[in-house]
Scaffold this active site. Structure first.
Site, mmCIF file in Angstrom:
data_model
loop_
_atom_site.group_PDB
_atom_site.id
_atom_site.type_symbol
_atom_site.label_atom_id
_atom_site.label_comp_id
_atom_site.label_asym_id
_atom_site.label_seq_id
_atom_site.Cartn_x
_atom_site.Cartn_y
_atom_site.Cartn_z
ATOM 1 N N HIS A 10 0.848 -1.186 0.000
ATOM 2 C CA HIS A 10 0.000 0.000 0.000
ATOM 3 C C HIS A 10 0.892 1.248 0.000
ATOM 4 O O HIS A 10 1.084 1.877 -1.019
ATOM 5 C CB HIS A 10 -0.940 -0.041 1.220
ATOM 6 N N CYS B 195 -0.403 0.215 9.667
ATOM 7 C CA CYS B 195 -0.644 1.582 9.187
ATOM 8 C C CYS B 195 -2.082 1.763 8.720
ATOM 9 O O CYS B 195 -2.789 2.650 9.170
ATOM 10 C CB CYS B 195 0.319 1.938 8.048
ATOM 11 N N HIS B 196 -2.508 0.917 7.751
ATOM 12 C CA HIS B 196 -3.839 1.113 7.189
ATOM 13 C C HIS B 196 -4.643 -0.178 7.147
ATOM 14 O O HIS B 196 -5.572 -0.317 6.367
ATOM 15 C CB HIS B 196 -3.746 1.731 5.793
ATOM 16 N N GLY B 197 -4.203 -1.161 7.922
ATOM 17 C CA GLY B 197 -5.014 -2.345 8.112
ATOM 18 C C GLY B 197 -5.012 -3.376 6.990
ATOM 19 O O GLY B 197 -5.938 -4.165 6.884
#
Lengths: 176, 690
Positions: free
Chosen positions: A121, A140-142
């Protein structure tokens, strides 16, 4: 005042101006190259990025280690039977980035998963043995990766990359 | 910059911007239609050259800062790694280092032009003073930049110059401690100098804007020193001045490129290729050439405080020039006496510069004092007096009249004066230098090196043999810390293949670690490893070698040199001779003699060497005939060993020399063609204006 009296030799004058302008442009552009090229990795950085060898013998089943190659963390997981089976039971076509587990490991060394531990990502480092798929979880963003390092859930668009590596012996790999 | 503009762009988008920010009008009025006197000569192009050099220094400097490490332990090596490893790093570093010299050269021409043509006189006093401020900022910037490579001259230059402030009564010591950020020059000093060296150029750029602004308010002076009266006296800045300046810059680039590609170390000091050592001062501390006249003034005053005051006054006095010289006639062209004294002043400055580079002893000190008096007398006595007594020649009524009256013979007296002065100066300097050469030592004999000259290349065979000599003999005591095994396969080097390099590297044991158990271990060398040092630390090196640590050899051929003396160093500039280092190294290797000459005493544990300064060297004779065998049938003699290992060590000091000279040739071809094109374009543009 320069253009007004150009009637006598218009073409010669124009040619001279164009030639000078072109020479200045070419020279300027060529002079720019060193200033751009210097930003690329220098010779010592490139030399330090040579292949590394990693001894796998101390890594027990179910454990993983993190080594660095070219400044990137490389996860080397000694997968359990359960992890391998889970990775292979999945319908490959249903994955966001379809790829079979067999294509991501070296045949005959199916228990070893070697992936670059950088979330596809935005470059954070996923945590091993976390998440819902017995693989990696990026805090960070799953994003969640399975036990083959494939993206299963979250914003990451692609599977964890597999670095170039070969088995030098059964217990030793060379990365790079 | 000289008032509101009535410029109206035709493009509606530009009109929209122009109504809100009249920046195009500013550029148009300042650099396009701006009236420039039509009689300007080429000395006036140095303004544009200086702007170009400032831009060049900022550009290359910002890039070097991307690769440089401002730390006392790492700075020296980081500069060497820029030169060796960064793509075109050698080019960028040479551009910046030689650029500083070129910048100062141009500023001196620019200042002397102002002095000669009276460009400081009413109404240009502020313009002149702003120029002096720029010059002071340049000196500070140049000094701090010179400290950054953290070589011996950097370190000791920083020490000496910051100690100038200790001359200030009462507060001196505290001020110096404040400047250092410690009790001596050290890491904090280097850090702050780096920070300020980055900052000051932008301040210079700011003052340059003011300088140009003031110039455009007062208008440019000109060789005849009469203000433009009618439109016939001027031409528009673009294209006339633009193209003329462009041609000036192109010619200047030729000189600049000569240094960058062929003489990068000509203006530098060999000692600065020795890493900073707070325990040893180089025997002969010299600032960069552009500070030498002021350094000579400093040293010629026997009192510390007075010397420092004299040195700073020598610069500050320039600010008062508009009032010291109150003559109504601006240009020295019409001032017969002022012209002669101007050239004497130029000679005084050059001679002061020469003295600044000589040791402060004997005749140099006396000459320095005489010339210091001359320097100040020019400003304080000659110029005020001339303003009163000189009878100037009639000045033309206008610039166009001056152009019409132009005759061929007008510059002859000026040139002849200059030539006479230069000759007498040269003779004086040569005689002084001769006196010095006699007391010195034996100068190393010259060699014919394959790498000399504009097309020089390393002899591959010599590099490979030299590596063998280094490996079998020198490496027992001397390190080669800046060379990695991979370099042996680099283009322009000994020319080994990747496999040969890997095999060569694997013969070495390299300390690595710590491993997972936290222990250091040894492993076979890889291409990326550097040549290991023969000693674990400097103390061990000293202990094993009778108190003298064998120097690292990576840069030895650039870190050693010898004075070439007055006429030679000028000839060297044209002949591109720059092999003092290799000549010296080869000479020392062959200069051992068992029989010590009469009158020379060699202490216990030292050996007599004909070419070593002082003749007592701690290194025993390292090479003897037949010691190293060669596969290619080259003679196994000391002379051959010395030549080969010196060639190898020249390569370790300058691994990209072949690329440098090759690119230099291409650049020169281009620049010569470009300069010709610019010249003819300039002629065409000006064809209607003469």
């Amino acid at each position: 005042m320069t253009t007004a009296s150009s009637a006598d030799h218009p073409t010669r004058r124009d040619f001279l101006f164009v030639a000078t302008g072109a020479a200045a442009a070419v020279g300027g552009a060529a002079a720019l190259w060193p200033f751009i090229s210097q930003m690329n990795p220098d010779a010592s950085t490139i030399a330090a990025g040579a292949p590394i060898e990693v001894d796998l013998s101390p890594v027990a089943e179910g454990q993983d280690i993190k080594v660095f190659w070219r400044g990137k963390p490389i996860y080397i997981s000694h997968r359990t039977k359960k992890q391998i089976d889970e990775a292979r039971a999945v319908n490959v076509a249903s994955l966001p980035d379809p790829q079979s587990d067999e294509a991501r490991v070296k045949s005959g060394h199916d228990q070893w998963l070697v992936v670059i531990g950088i979330c596809t990502h935005l470059g954070c480092i996923p945590i091993a043995h976390e998440g819902n798929y017995d693989g990696f979880f990026c805090p960070c963003h799953g994003s969640q990766y399975d036990s083959s390092g494939r993206i299963r859930q979250g914003p990451a668009p692609a599977n964890l990359a597999v670095p170039p590596y070969t088995f030098v012996s059964d217990t030793k790999i060379q990365i790079g | 910059m000289s008032g509101p503009s009535d410029y109206q762009p035709s493009n509606p988008a530009l009109q929209w911007i122009e109504r809100r920010l009249p920046i195009l009008g500013l550029v148009h009025s300042s650099f396009v239609v701006y009236p420039t006197p039509r009689n300007l000569n080429y000395w006036w192009t140095f303004g544009a050259i200086l702007s170009f050099m400032l831009g060049m220094q900022i550009l290359t400097g910002v890039i070097l800062a991307m690769h440089y490490t401002p730390h006392a332990d790492l700075a020296f090596k980081s500069v060497e790694l820029i030169v060796r490893d960064v793509n075109y790093g050698w080019l960028l570093r040479n551009m910046h280092a030689c650029g500083a010299s070129m910048f100062f050269f141009a500023v001196y021409v620019h200042m002397l032009r102002g002095l000669y043509y009276g460009s400081y006189k009413e109404p240009r006093e502020v313009l002149w003073i702003l120029g002096v401020i720029i010059y002071l900022l340049m000196m500070a910037t140049g000094f701090m930049g010179y400290v950054l490579p953290w070589g011996q001259m950097s370190f000791w230059g920083a020490t000496v110059i910051t100690n100038l402030f200790s001359a200030i009564p009462y507060f001196g010591e505290s001020i110096v401690t404040l400047l250092w950020g410690g009790y001596s020059v050290g890491n904090p000093t280097l850090n702050r100098f780096f920070s300020l060296h980055y900052l000051l150029p932008f301040l210079i750029a700011g003052v340059v804007v003011l300088h140009v602004w003031a110039l455009h308010v007062a208008g440019q002076n000109n060789p005849d020193g009469v203000e433009p009266k009618t439109e016939k006296d001027t031409v528009p800045f673009t294209p006339h001045a633009t193209i003329k300046d462009g041609f000036g810059v192109a010619c200047f680039l030729l000189l600049y490129a000569w240094f960058i590609f062929y003489m990068p170390n000509y203006l530098g000091d060999a000692d600065n290729y020795i890493p900073a050592n707070p325990g040893v001062t180089p025997p002969h501390i010299v600032p960069e050439w552009y500070y030498l006249p002021f350094y000579a003034i400093l040293r010629s005053i026997p009192n510390k405080l007075a010397g420092v005051i004299a040195m700073f006054s020598a610069i500050i006095i320039l600010c008062f020039l508009p009032w010291l010289d109150s003559a109504r006639t601006r240009s020295s062209k019409y001032r017969p006496l002022a012209k002669q004294f101007f050239w004497i002043f130029v000679a005084v400055c050059i001679l002061l510069g020469y003295l600044g580079a000589q040791p402060p002893e004997g005749i140099y000190v006396i000459a320095g004092r005489v010339l210091t008096v001359c320097y100040f007398a020019y400003f304080l006595i000659v110029l005020p007096l001339l303003s009163k007594i000189e009878k100037p020649r009639p000045v033309p009524n206008s610039i166009s009249e001056a152009i019409l009256a132009k005759t061929g013979g007008k510059s002859t007296p000026m040139v002849s004066t200059a030539i006479v002065l230069a000759l007498s100066g040269a003779l004086f300097a040569a005689s002084v230098d001769k006196a010095r050469a006699e007391e010195g030592g034996t100068k190393p004999p010259g060699n014919s090196w394959s790498f000399a000259g504009p097309f020089g290349k390393y002899d591959r065979g010599a590099l490979q043999r030299g590596l063998k000599v280094y490996k079998e003999v020198c490496s027992n005591c001397h390190g080669l810390s800046l060379i990695a095994f991979r370099n042996l396969g680099d283009p322009g080097g000994p020319g080994y293949s990747a496999a040969q390099v890997a095999a060569f590297a694997s013969e070495y044991k390299i300390k690595d670690g710590p491993n997972d158990q936290g222990e250091m271990f040894e492993r076979p060398g890889r291409a990326a490893d550097y040549f290991p040092s023969p000693f674990p630390n400097e103390q061990a090196a000293r202990a094993a070698n009778g108190g003298a640590a064998p120097p690292d050899l990576s840069l030895i051929t650039k870190a050693r040199s010898y004075g070439r003396g007055f006429p030679m160093f000028l000839i060297d500039f044209f002949s591109q001779y720059q092999e003092q280092g290799p000549d010296y190294v080869a000479a020392v290797l062959q200069g051992f003699e068992d029989k010590v000459p009469e009158g020379v005493t060699i202490p216990e544990g030292s050996y007599y060497n004909k070419y070593f300064p002082g003749h007592a060297i701690k290194m025993p004779k390292p090479l003897s005939d037949g010691q190293v065998t060669f596969d290619d049938g080259s003679p196994t003699t000391v002379a051959q060993y010395a030549k080969d290992v010196t060639t190898f060590l020249m390569w370790t000091a300058e691994p990209h020399m072949e690329a440098r000279k090759r690119l230099g040739f291409q650049v020169f071809i281009f620049l010569i063609i470009f300069a010709f094109l610019m010249y003819f374009t300039k002629k065409k543009v000006w064809a209607d204006s003469h």
